[in-house]
Design an enzyme around this catalytic site. Structure first.
Site, PDB file in Angstrom:
ATOM      1  N   LYS A 126       2.280 -22.985 -26.203  1.00  0.00           N
ATOM      2  CA  LYS A 126       2.909 -23.404 -27.316  1.00  0.00           C
ATOM      3  C   LYS A 126       4.000 -24.497 -26.698  1.00  0.00           C
ATOM      4  O   LYS A 126       4.249 -24.632 -25.425  1.00  0.00           O
ATOM      5  CB  LYS A 126       4.145 -22.331 -27.699  1.00  0.00           C
ATOM      6  CG  LYS A 126       4.446 -22.628 -29.281  1.00  0.00           C
ATOM      7  CD  LYS A 126       3.469 -22.108 -30.383  1.00  0.00           C
ATOM      8  CE  LYS A 126       3.817 -22.315 -31.656  1.00  0.00           C
ATOM      9  NZ  LYS A 126       2.801 -21.586 -32.540  1.00  0.00           N
ATOM     10  N   GLY A 165      -0.925 -27.919 -34.880  1.00  0.00           N
ATOM     11  CA  GLY A 165       0.679 -28.093 -35.475  1.00  0.00           C
ATOM     12  C   GLY A 165       1.271 -26.645 -35.365  1.00  0.00           C
ATOM     13  O   GLY A 165       0.874 -25.503 -35.344  1.00  0.00           O
ATOM     14  N   ASP A 166       2.502 -26.828 -35.844  1.00  0.00           N
ATOM     15  CA  ASP A 166       3.425 -25.524 -36.469  1.00  0.00           C
ATOM     16  C   ASP A 166       4.603 -26.028 -37.126  1.00  0.00           C
ATOM     17  O   ASP A 166       4.247 -27.325 -37.913  1.00  0.00           O
ATOM     18  CB  ASP A 166       3.899 -25.050 -34.999  1.00  0.00           C
ATOM     19  CG  ASP A 166       4.539 -23.475 -35.274  1.00  0.00           C
ATOM     20  OD1 ASP A 166       4.005 -22.567 -35.350  1.00  0.00           O
ATOM     21  OD2 ASP A 166       5.738 -23.289 -35.341  1.00  0.00           O
TER      22      ASP A 166
HETATM   23  P1  NDP Z   1       6.228 -26.072 -42.064  1.00  0.00           P
HETATM   24  O1  NDP Z   1       7.195 -26.797 -41.178  1.00  0.00           O
HETATM   25  O2  NDP Z   1       4.947 -26.677 -42.987  1.00  0.00           O
HETATM   26  O3  NDP Z   1       6.985 -25.211 -43.007  1.00  0.00           O
HETATM   27  C1  NDP Z   1       8.292 -24.391 -42.570  1.00  0.00           C
HETATM   28  C2  NDP Z   1       9.067 -23.929 -43.698  1.00  0.00           C
HETATM   29  O4  NDP Z   1       9.851 -22.976 -43.344  1.00  0.00           O
HETATM   30  C3  NDP Z   1       9.673 -25.041 -44.576  1.00  0.00           C
HETATM   31  O5  NDP Z   1       9.734 -24.229 -45.914  1.00  0.00           O
HETATM   32  C4  NDP Z   1      11.195 -24.894 -43.923  1.00  0.00           C
HETATM   33  O6  NDP Z   1      11.889 -25.419 -44.822  1.00  0.00           O
HETATM   34  C5  NDP Z   1      11.074 -23.179 -43.665  1.00  0.00           C
HETATM   35  N1  NDP Z   1      11.985 -23.279 -42.363  1.00  0.00           N
HETATM   36  C6  NDP Z   1      11.727 -23.746 -41.190  1.00  0.00           C
HETATM   37  N2  NDP Z   1      12.669 -23.417 -40.325  1.00  0.00           N
HETATM   38  C7  NDP Z   1      13.622 -22.513 -41.038  1.00  0.00           C
HETATM   39  C8  NDP Z   1      14.817 -22.225 -40.616  1.00  0.00           C
HETATM   40  N3  NDP Z   1      15.301 -22.149 -39.393  1.00  0.00           N
HETATM   41  N4  NDP Z   1      15.635 -21.582 -41.586  1.00  0.00           N
HETATM   42  C9  NDP Z   1      15.086 -21.509 -42.776  1.00  0.00           C
HETATM   43  N5  NDP Z   1      14.039 -21.931 -43.221  1.00  0.00           N
HETATM   44  C10 NDP Z   1      13.240 -22.585 -42.643  1.00  0.00           C
HETATM   45  O7  NDP Z   1       5.798 -24.903 -40.950  1.00  0.00           O
HETATM   46  P2  NDP Z   1       4.536 -23.866 -41.038  1.00  0.00           P
HETATM   47  O8  NDP Z   1       4.418 -23.477 -42.706  1.00  0.00           O
HETATM   48  O9  NDP Z   1       3.408 -24.461 -40.501  1.00  0.00           O
HETATM   49  O10 NDP Z   1       5.098 -22.718 -40.395  1.00  0.00           O
HETATM   50  C11 NDP Z   1       5.589 -21.598 -40.953  1.00  0.00           C
HETATM   51  C12 NDP Z   1       5.617 -20.509 -39.918  1.00  0.00           C
HETATM   52  O11 NDP Z   1       4.184 -20.012 -39.731  1.00  0.00           O
HETATM   53  C13 NDP Z   1       6.175 -20.642 -38.548  1.00  0.00           C
HETATM   54  O12 NDP Z   1       6.742 -19.381 -38.176  1.00  0.00           O
HETATM   55  C14 NDP Z   1       5.096 -20.756 -37.761  1.00  0.00           C
HETATM   56  O13 NDP Z   1       5.261 -20.579 -36.285  1.00  0.00           O
HETATM   57  C15 NDP Z   1       3.778 -20.047 -38.383  1.00  0.00           C
HETATM   58  N6  NDP Z   1       2.395 -20.371 -38.063  1.00  0.00           N
HETATM   59  C16 NDP Z   1       2.171 -21.582 -38.402  1.00  0.00           C
HETATM   60  C17 NDP Z   1       0.832 -21.863 -38.531  1.00  0.00           C
HETATM   61  C18 NDP Z   1       0.190 -23.061 -38.756  1.00  0.00           C
HETATM   62  O14 NDP Z   1      -1.073 -23.323 -38.721  1.00  0.00           O
HETATM   63  N7  NDP Z   1       0.907 -24.131 -39.102  1.00  0.00           N
HETATM   64  C19 NDP Z   1      -0.161 -20.606 -37.976  1.00  0.00           C
HETATM   65  C20 NDP Z   1       0.357 -19.464 -37.872  1.00  0.00           C
HETATM   66  C21 NDP Z   1       1.751 -19.453 -37.863  1.00  0.00           C
HETATM   67  P3  NDP Z   1      12.422 -26.900 -45.099  1.00  0.00           P
HETATM   68  O15 NDP Z   1      11.083 -27.390 -45.812  1.00  0.00           O
HETATM   69  O16 NDP Z   1      13.657 -27.059 -45.771  1.00  0.00           O
HETATM   70  O17 NDP Z   1      12.135 -27.615 -43.629  1.00  0.00           O
HETATM   71  O1  2IT Z   2       1.279 -19.915 -34.622  1.00  0.00           O
HETATM   72  C1  2IT Z   2       0.078 -20.369 -34.651  1.00  0.00           C
HETATM   73  O2  2IT Z   2      -1.068 -19.732 -34.445  1.00  0.00           O
HETATM   74  C2  2IT Z   2      -0.131 -21.987 -34.662  1.00  0.00           C
HETATM   75  N1  2IT Z   2       1.039 -22.504 -35.040  1.00  0.00           N
HETATM   76  C3  2IT Z   2      -1.428 -22.440 -34.853  1.00  0.00           C
HETATM   77  C4  2IT Z   2      -1.943 -22.737 -33.367  1.00  0.00           C
HETATM   78  C5  2IT Z   2      -3.358 -23.446 -33.250  1.00  0.00           C
HETATM   79  O3  2IT Z   2      -3.486 -23.838 -32.262  1.00  0.00           O
HETATM   80  O4  2IT Z   2      -4.004 -23.646 -34.251  1.00  0.00           O
END
Ligand code: NDP
Ligand code: 2IT
Length: 451
Positions: A126, A165-166
């Site tokens: 990560k 991404g994340d």
């Molecule tokens: P985004 O940046 O697209 O969205 C994150 C969302 O969570 C937004 O709505 C944001 O609000 C909110 N958020 C972020 N941090 C906080 C906080 N500290 N308190 C309250 N709300 C918060 O990220 P993702 O959707 O990609 O990721 C969301 C989760 O999923 C994370 O835990 C990530 O690690 C996990 N994940 C992501 C993957 C991916 O492929 N993208 C894969 C697997 C897991 P705001 O819009 O106001 O910023």
């Molecule tokens: O938490 C996760 O699995 C991710 N943010 C996606 C990782 C990836 O390499 O696609």
């Protein structure tokens, strides 16, 4: 004192403030794998736990860039390459002001297990930065991404380490990062996943995590003899990549999603959230959910300032299933109590570790089906691996093929996790099943490759 208790004591001594969140992730794994360690002493002899909890390396670098006022800004950049026993390091990049070494260690540690569960060949990593993309112009984001890649490119490669991404890193950021990598190295190769389709991204990668969570949940409900999702009310938190695509798939199969949230507040719309509007506000305008209520005055917007103490408005509403899809530790024991009192049947984690240990204990002790993140949200990284395969073979797969492979992968993970739980005497416990199944796969690889 038993073996695992001794291990926990040793780990506790190494704990420091920033590592608290990492310790939370580690403790859950140690607790789950107890029956495995007791049944096979090879894991102790080969010191697998000791070796697994220390990242292979943590790369920390300075990121210097010019903002639109031509002032110099400085951020911290990181890449935690945790373990590559099963394949190249693989895992996302997070850009958020809360990013520090401890958060990335927790995420990297979880990623090793998640990637192992997919059955594909990927190690765990990560990375990210405390840079906040919010309120920055496109040019500022571009300049930051270029500066970040100036350092990161030294440590990554399609067979070495493949970031994605994340939070705060979507296809715009991956595009800029990829552009800079190509400029520096002159190589057009699959060094990042989640790329825009036009330069090698996979179809369905943007949707994969959210869709995968729903596919996993459907499989779990089937295995547990619960009613399917059609016509059921669900609560989702978050309004980013994972949340929006979880909502999209839930709506496609006929579930009614009544909530979503962002860092400033929660929307409750009892007729079902308007996804098109949501995407316009969050994906196109990068705005606040407050705007949603202006278009739908019959919905309710609850700002963070009005949340109950230690709880979150999104979990106050009755639902069949809950999908926390925002961030770590966003669902507390107060929220779990509310959900249980309102008759929740299952919780599926879309975000990484969104439920606190206290909330999880409550769910398990009240018979709520619980799908842990490392199993339920593995669809994103699985399709990332499909993107790596397509890039390596210079081929493009169609949407139907990727969707079918994603669905099959999620169903297989669910089955493997459920069977492992049964084999180790904890039937129905998907946390223990996921931790044991993935630990075994990683540990066996570590044993076989020697020190
Ligand atoms: P985004 O940046 O697209 O969205 C994150 C969302 O969570 C937004 O709505 C944001 O609000 C909110 N958020 C972020 N941090 C906080 C906080 N500290 N308190 C309250 N709300 C918060 O990220 P993702 O959707 O990609 O990721 C969301 C989760 O999923 C994370 O835990 C990530 O690690 C996990 N994940 C992501 C993957 C991916 O492929 N993208 C894969 C697997 C897991 P705001 O819009 O106001 O910023
Ligand atoms: O938490 C996760 O699995 C991710 N943010 C996606 C990782 C990836 O390499 O696609």
């Amino acid at each position: 004192m038993g073996l695992v208790e001794q291990e926990i004591k040793r780990f506790e001594k190494r704990q420091c403030e920033e590592d608290f969140i990492f310790y939370q992730a580690m403790e859950e794994v140690i607790h789950s794998i107890k029956p495995l360690l007791e049944s096979d002493d090879r894991y102790r002899r080969y010191a697998i736990l000791d070796r697994l909890i220390v990242p292979d390396r943590i790369i920390k670098f300075k990121v210097q860039w010019f903002n639109d006022k031509n002032e110099i800004e400085v951020n911290n950049g990181f890449r935690v390459q945790f373990n590559n026993a099963l394949g190249p390091y693989k895992g996302g990049l997070r850009f958020h002001p809360t990013v520090n070494e401890g958060v990335l260690k927790f995420l990297g540690f979880e990623q090793i297990f998640k990637n192992a569960l997919t059955g594909l060949n990927m190690g765990g990593a990560k990375g990210g930065s405390d840079f906040d993309p919010k309120g920055k112009s496109d040019f500022e984001v571009m300049k930051f991404c270029s500066a970040f890649m100036t350092e990161l490119h030294k440590y990554i490669g399609p067979r070495i380490d493949v970031p994605a991404g994340d939070i705060g890193v979507g296809s715009r950021e991956i595009g800029y990062l990829y552009g800079e990598y190509k400029k520096i190295t002159s190589r057009y190769e699959g060094v990042l996943t989640g790329k825009p389709y036009m330069f090698g991204g996979s179809l369905l990668r943007p949707e994969a995590t959210g869709y995968g969570v729903v596919y996993f949940t459907e499989a779990m409900l089937e295995l547990e003899g619960k009613e399917p999702l059609k016509d059921k009310v669900c609560c989702v938190s978050g309004a980013g990549n994972v949340a929006l695509h979880t909502i999209e798939k839930l709506q496609a199969i006929g579930a009614i999603v009544v909530t979503c949230s962002d860092s400033k507040g929660t929307i409750y719309d009892k007729r079902g959230v308007d996804l098109e509007l949501l995407k316009k506000i969050k994906e196109v305008k990068r705005g606040s959910l407050e705007e949603y209520a202006k278009y739908h005055p019959e919905s309710k917007y609850i700002p963070v300032s009005e949340y109950p103490e230690d709880g979150h408005a999104v979990w106050e509403f009755p639902c069949y299933g809950a999908f926390p899809c925002a961030t770590q530790n966003e669902l507390t024991d107060v929220d779990a109590t509310n959900l249980i009192e309102n008759g929740v049947v299952f919780v599926s984690e879309g975000a990484n570790m969104p439920c606190t240990p206290e909330a999880i204990d409550l769910f398990l002790s009240h018979g709520v089906c619980f799908a842990p993140a490392k199993a339920a949200n593995a669809g994103g990284v699985a399709v990332s691996e499909f993107e790596m395969s397509q890039n390596a073979s210079m081929s493009r797969w169609n949407y139907e093929k990727v969707d079918e492979m994603l669905k099959t992968t999620m169903r297989q993970i669910c089955k493997r996790v459920a069977l492992t739980a049964k084999e180790y005497g904890v039937e129905g416990n998907y946390i223990d099943g996921a931790n044991i199944a993935s630990f075994k796969r990683i540990a066996d690889a570590m044993i076989n490759e020697g020190i």
